[in-house]
Design a protein around this motif. Structure first.
Motif, PDB file in Angstrom:
ATOM      1  N   SER A 199       0.915  -1.226   0.182  1.00  0.00           N
ATOM      2  CA  SER A 199      -0.068   0.153  -0.036  1.00  0.00           C
ATOM      3  C   SER A 199       0.977   1.392   0.003  1.00  0.00           C
ATOM      4  O   SER A 199       1.824   1.202   0.732  1.00  0.00           O
ATOM      5  N   CYS A 200       0.669   2.052  -0.684  1.00  0.00           N
ATOM      6  CA  CYS A 200       1.424   3.381  -0.732  1.00  0.00           C
ATOM      7  C   CYS A 200       0.888   4.238   0.438  1.00  0.00           C
ATOM      8  O   CYS A 200      -0.196   4.425   0.629  1.00  0.00           O
ATOM      9  N   GLU A 201       1.775   4.876   1.198  1.00  0.00           N
ATOM     10  CA  GLU A 201       1.441   5.384   2.378  1.00  0.00           C
ATOM     11  C   GLU A 201       0.716   6.747   2.282  1.00  0.00           C
ATOM     12  O   GLU A 201       0.243   7.343   3.278  1.00  0.00           O
ATOM     13  N   VAL A 202       0.886   7.255   1.187  1.00  0.00           N
ATOM     14  CA  VAL A 202       0.204   8.785   0.924  1.00  0.00           C
ATOM     15  C   VAL A 202      -0.796   8.592   0.187  1.00  0.00           C
ATOM     16  O   VAL A 202      -1.910   9.021   0.876  1.00  0.00           O
ATOM     17  N   CYS A 203      -1.057   7.878  -1.023  1.00  0.00           N
ATOM     18  CA  CYS A 203      -2.461   7.653  -1.684  1.00  0.00           C
ATOM     19  C   CYS A 203      -3.320   6.508  -1.587  1.00  0.00           C
ATOM     20  O   CYS A 203      -4.267   6.577  -1.878  1.00  0.00           O
ATOM     21  N   LYS A 204      -2.610   5.673  -0.767  1.00  0.00           N
ATOM     22  CA  LYS A 204      -3.172   4.481  -0.460  1.00  0.00           C
ATOM     23  C   LYS A 204      -3.585   3.574  -1.708  1.00  0.00           C
ATOM     24  O   LYS A 204      -4.592   2.852  -1.971  1.00  0.00           O
ATOM     25  N   PHE A 205      -2.723   3.636  -2.787  1.00  0.00           N
ATOM     26  CA  PHE A 205      -2.892   2.923  -3.694  1.00  0.00           C
ATOM     27  C   PHE A 205      -2.389   1.507  -3.521  1.00  0.00           C
ATOM     28  O   PHE A 205      -1.323   1.194  -2.905  1.00  0.00           O
ATOM     29  N   LYS A 206      -3.204   0.409  -4.221  1.00  0.00           N
ATOM     30  CA  LYS A 206      -2.766  -0.927  -3.559  1.00  0.00           C
ATOM     31  C   LYS A 206      -2.358  -1.873  -4.688  1.00  0.00           C
ATOM     32  O   LYS A 206      -2.722  -1.391  -5.954  1.00  0.00           O
ATOM     33  N   PRO A 211      -8.024  19.881 -11.021  1.00  0.00           N
ATOM     34  CA  PRO A 211      -9.501  19.205 -10.841  1.00  0.00           C
ATOM     35  C   PRO A 211      -9.380  18.039  -9.586  1.00  0.00           C
ATOM     36  O   PRO A 211      -8.320  17.952  -8.912  1.00  0.00           O
ATOM     37  N   HIS A 212     -10.252  17.161  -9.602  1.00  0.00           N
ATOM     38  CA  HIS A 212     -10.214  16.270  -8.612  1.00  0.00           C
ATOM     39  C   HIS A 212      -9.004  15.107  -9.222  1.00  0.00           C
ATOM     40  O   HIS A 212      -8.801  14.898 -10.378  1.00  0.00           O
ATOM     41  N   GLN A 213      -8.332  14.611  -7.895  1.00  0.00           N
ATOM     42  CA  GLN A 213      -7.363  13.373  -8.391  1.00  0.00           C
ATOM     43  C   GLN A 213      -8.039  12.214  -7.801  1.00  0.00           C
ATOM     44  O   GLN A 213      -8.190  11.971  -6.823  1.00  0.00           O
ATOM     45  N   LEU A 219     -13.021  -3.768  -8.194  1.00  0.00           N
ATOM     46  CA  LEU A 219     -12.635  -2.564  -7.968  1.00  0.00           C
ATOM     47  C   LEU A 219     -13.499  -1.586  -8.641  1.00  0.00           C
ATOM     48  O   LEU A 219     -13.748  -1.649  -9.831  1.00  0.00           O
ATOM     49  N   GLN A 220     -14.147  -0.861  -7.756  1.00  0.00           N
ATOM     50  CA  GLN A 220     -15.525  -0.092  -8.179  1.00  0.00           C
ATOM     51  C   GLN A 220     -15.427   0.938  -7.572  1.00  0.00           C
ATOM     52  O   GLN A 220     -15.180   1.298  -6.645  1.00  0.00           O
ATOM     53  N   ASP A 221     -16.055   2.340  -8.442  1.00  0.00           N
ATOM     54  CA  ASP A 221     -16.111   3.735  -7.971  1.00  0.00           C
ATOM     55  C   ASP A 221     -14.994   4.323  -7.503  1.00  0.00           C
ATOM     56  O   ASP A 221     -13.855   3.939  -7.604  1.00  0.00           O
ATOM     57  N   TRP A 222     -15.210   5.830  -7.110  1.00  0.00           N
ATOM     58  CA  TRP A 222     -13.867   6.257  -7.084  1.00  0.00           C
ATOM     59  C   TRP A 222     -13.742   7.375  -5.846  1.00  0.00           C
ATOM     60  O   TRP A 222     -14.735   7.581  -5.393  1.00  0.00           O
ATOM     61  N   ARG A 223     -12.721   7.661  -5.264  1.00  0.00           N
ATOM     62  CA  ARG A 223     -12.228   8.596  -4.297  1.00  0.00           C
ATOM     63  C   ARG A 223     -11.417   9.523  -4.430  1.00  0.00           C
ATOM     64  O   ARG A 223     -10.297   9.179  -5.338  1.00  0.00           O
ATOM     65  N   CYS A 224     -11.703  10.883  -4.114  1.00  0.00           N
ATOM     66  CA  CYS A 224     -10.617  11.858  -4.623  1.00  0.00           C
ATOM     67  C   CYS A 224      -9.550  12.154  -3.441  1.00  0.00           C
ATOM     68  O   CYS A 224      -9.940  11.823  -2.195  1.00  0.00           O
ATOM     69  N   LEU A 225      -8.278  12.034  -3.774  1.00  0.00           N
ATOM     70  CA  LEU A 225      -7.214  11.953  -2.806  1.00  0.00           C
ATOM     71  C   LEU A 225      -7.207  13.503  -2.045  1.00  0.00           C
ATOM     72  O   LEU A 225      -6.403  13.576  -1.066  1.00  0.00           O
ATOM     73  N   PHE A 279      -0.495  13.139   7.735  1.00  0.00           N
ATOM     74  CA  PHE A 279      -0.155  14.579   7.401  1.00  0.00           C
ATOM     75  C   PHE A 279      -0.420  14.406   5.855  1.00  0.00           C
ATOM     76  O   PHE A 279      -0.755  15.451   5.191  1.00  0.00           O
ATOM     77  N   LYS A 280       0.623  13.434   5.300  1.00  0.00           N
ATOM     78  CA  LYS A 280       0.668  13.506   3.820  1.00  0.00           C
ATOM     79  C   LYS A 280      -0.533  13.217   2.989  1.00  0.00           C
ATOM     80  O   LYS A 280      -0.894  13.724   1.940  1.00  0.00           O
ATOM     81  N   GLN A 281      -1.513  12.444   3.906  1.00  0.00           N
ATOM     82  CA  GLN A 281      -2.693  12.019   3.197  1.00  0.00           C
ATOM     83  C   GLN A 281      -3.717  13.249   3.331  1.00  0.00           C
ATOM     84  O   GLN A 281      -4.594  13.342   2.239  1.00  0.00           O
TER      85      GLN A 281
END
Length: 544
Positions: free
Chosen positions: A199-206, A241-243, A268-274, A348-350
């Motif tokens: 897992s990415c500690e900043v964006c939680k990319f798996k 824009p949204h990321q 893997l479904q739907d979206w979340r803005c970082l 804090f980075k999140q």
């Protein structure tokens, strides 16, 4: 030392300098924020991993095969080790894609005595212990010497940290999840009962370990350049824009547009803005305004569009929008609070722009303060103990930034007296409270403090003459000693003024020098007055 002033000013921050103003608040209440059902203990958070591509960019010190003792059953397994900078990496072989990391900054390395094994040595860090074995004694001594050498060197270039900080690469760590989780690269489920993966500690990319090397460098944006073609330009100027990040939403997630449940445990479904943390269905995504509002912490967030680039002097070329009139610079001591600072650094980075969050254990406060030096005003939040606060204040004085920055304290260390006095409580160990803490920081009043620099130097104390000497001889000797003392003092402080690079030392020496000269002139004047009086008395006696 610091002495509290009685005066208290209103506002969201304070100026820092010889007379410091620090933000004061109140102890944070028991409120919680949404978090994913991840098993991320402090121990697992700091067991980070890197891809072979990330390791390749760092300078080679030593690499080779070693035997590593496993934590279970104390078996020995062959692993390939690479020493890069102050980090030791290891994997099954030299061609592995994923390497485990061991930070050697505060490590102890020594030869050890292991049953039935020769040429073994132990590495002990604040987080873990490794027992390794080399093929022969010379190889063991070479590894020990290499690790001790990098610990004695000055910290590796902070600019390298700066570039890694803004490169867009993911910061991986190994973790497990209590619910079904899916890889953002191949879209397949992470294998295992507890969904082991990265897992990415900043964006939680798996990602699976095998997929991490194929993940694109699309971590949370930091600068205008990282947004690239997604920048929005209109009559109001440049905005972001949204990321979006797809899938793996919390169980309680609801769509911001239609207010219905979104996300799925089946795919893997739907979206979340970082940035603003908005969650939407794929069908509702186009109904949301294209510009990102940056969420509940927008007053503290520096949008990537505000950070154009770093100029040749090492400062941000920054143009802050009206919503960010006083940017927040965060310093976290990752070793504070029994190494719990790692959790706060990640959190804090999140919440904020990763470019405004710095680890004091990775280069100190100088890099962050230097990057923010051209901002007209900015706020500082120091997460650590009294020692961390003093460290940052000293660096502020050396860069002469006390007129443009403001400061608050989040108590994480063992000595939190200053945070207690300012009303932030004696300790904070819940990273889910950070959004509320940032809101309190924005509304905080200010409190005046004085910072004092005490200089101690050796002087020659005149000895009292024996009673057999005449009064006149004693007076002459005393005057000679006093003149010698003034001479030594003036010479010492003039030397400091001419040779020192520190502003605080020059100012302090100049003050002492002025006082010394003033005292010397006063004594000369008094001596002249006494001489005149004695002459007049002699004339009067002669007339009589």
């Amino acid at each position: 030392m610091m002495a509290a002033r009685e005066a208290q000013a209103a506002g969201s921050g304070c100026e820092l300098g010889a007379r410091e103003r620090l933000a004061s608040g109140s102890t944070v209440g028991d409120e919680s924020s949404d978090s994913e059902a991840e098993h991320e203990s402090a121990q697992k958070l700091i067991r980070k991993v890197s891809t072979s591509g990330q390791i390749r960019s760092k300078a080679i010190i030593k690499e080779g095969l070693l035997m590593k003792q496993t934590s279970s059953f104390q078996r020995w397994k062959k692993r390939y080790f690479k020493l890069r900078g102050r980090t030791l990496y290891y994997a099954k072989n030299a061609k592995s894609i994923i390497f485990d990391e061991v930070d050697l900054t505060d490590a102890s390395v020594a030869e050890s005595s292991t049953k039935n094994v020769n040429n073994s040595f132990t590495i002990i860090t604040p987080f873990r212990k490794l027992i390794l074995c080399a093929e022969n004694r010379k190889e063991m001594e070479d590894w020990i010497a290499a690790m001790k050498t990098i610990q004695n060197r000055e910290h590796f270039e902070s600019t390298q940290y700066s570039m890694d900080h803004f490169s867009g690469m993911h910061n991986w760590y190994a973790c497990s999840h209590a619910r079904p989780t899916y890889c953002n690269v191949c879209r397949e489920a992470l294998s295992g009962v507890t969904s082991h993966g990265l897992s990415c500690e900043v964006c939680k990319f798996k990602a699976h370990k095998r997929c991490a090397v194929r993940a694109t460098n699309n971590c949370k944006w930091t600068t205008l350049a990282s947004i690239a073609k997604d920048i929005i330009e209109d009559e109001d100027g440049v905005s972001m824009p949204h990321q979006w990040l797809e899938g793996n939403l919390p169980v309680s997630a609801k769509c911001t547009v239609c207010d219905k449940t979104c996300g799925s445990v089946l795919r893997l479904q739907d979206w979340r803005c970082l940035w603003c943390k908005a969650m939407v269905h794929t069908a509702c995504k186009d109904m949301l305004p294209i510009k990102c509002p940056l969420g509940q912490c927008k007053v503290s967030v520096i949008p990537p569009t505000a950070l154009n680039s770093i100029d040749s002097d090492g400062f941000w070329k920054a143009t802050c929008p009206p919503s960010c009139t006083s940017p927040l610079l965060v310093f976290v001591n990752s070793k504070s609070g029994d190494n719990q600072g790692v959790k706060f650094l990640r959190r804090f980075k999140q919440l904020l722009n990763p470019a405004q969050v710095f680890d004091l254990m990775n280069g100190g406060p100088h890099l962050g303060l230097r990057l923010f030096q051209k901002f007209d005003t900015f706020r500082i939040l120091v997460c650590g103990g009294d020692g961390s606060v003093g460290w940052v204040l000293s660096e502020i004085d050396s860069l002469n930034l006390h007129k443009q920055c403001q400061m608050g304290v989040l108590p994480l260390g063992t000595g939190n007296d200053l945070a207690r006095v300012l009303g932030w409580g004696s300790a904070c160990d819940d990273d889910t409270q950070l959004p509320q803490i940032l809101e309190k920081l924005e509304r905080a009043s200010t409190k005046m403090l004085d910072r004092w620099g005490i200089m101690v130097y050796e002087t020659k104390v005149p000895r009292h003459s024996s009673s057999s000497l005449g009064t006149e001889d004693f007076s002459d000797d005393l005057e000679v000693q006093q003149i010698s003392f003034y001479e030594d003092s003036v010479a010492a402080h003039l030397s400091k003024i001419l040779t020192s690079d520190q502003h605080s030392v020059v100012i302090s020496s100049a003050k002492v020098l002025c006082e010394t000269v003033k005292d010397f002139v006063a004594r000369v004047g008094k001596a002249y007055e006494r001489t005149t009086e004695n002459w007049e008395e002699s004339e009067t006696m002669a007339r009589k």
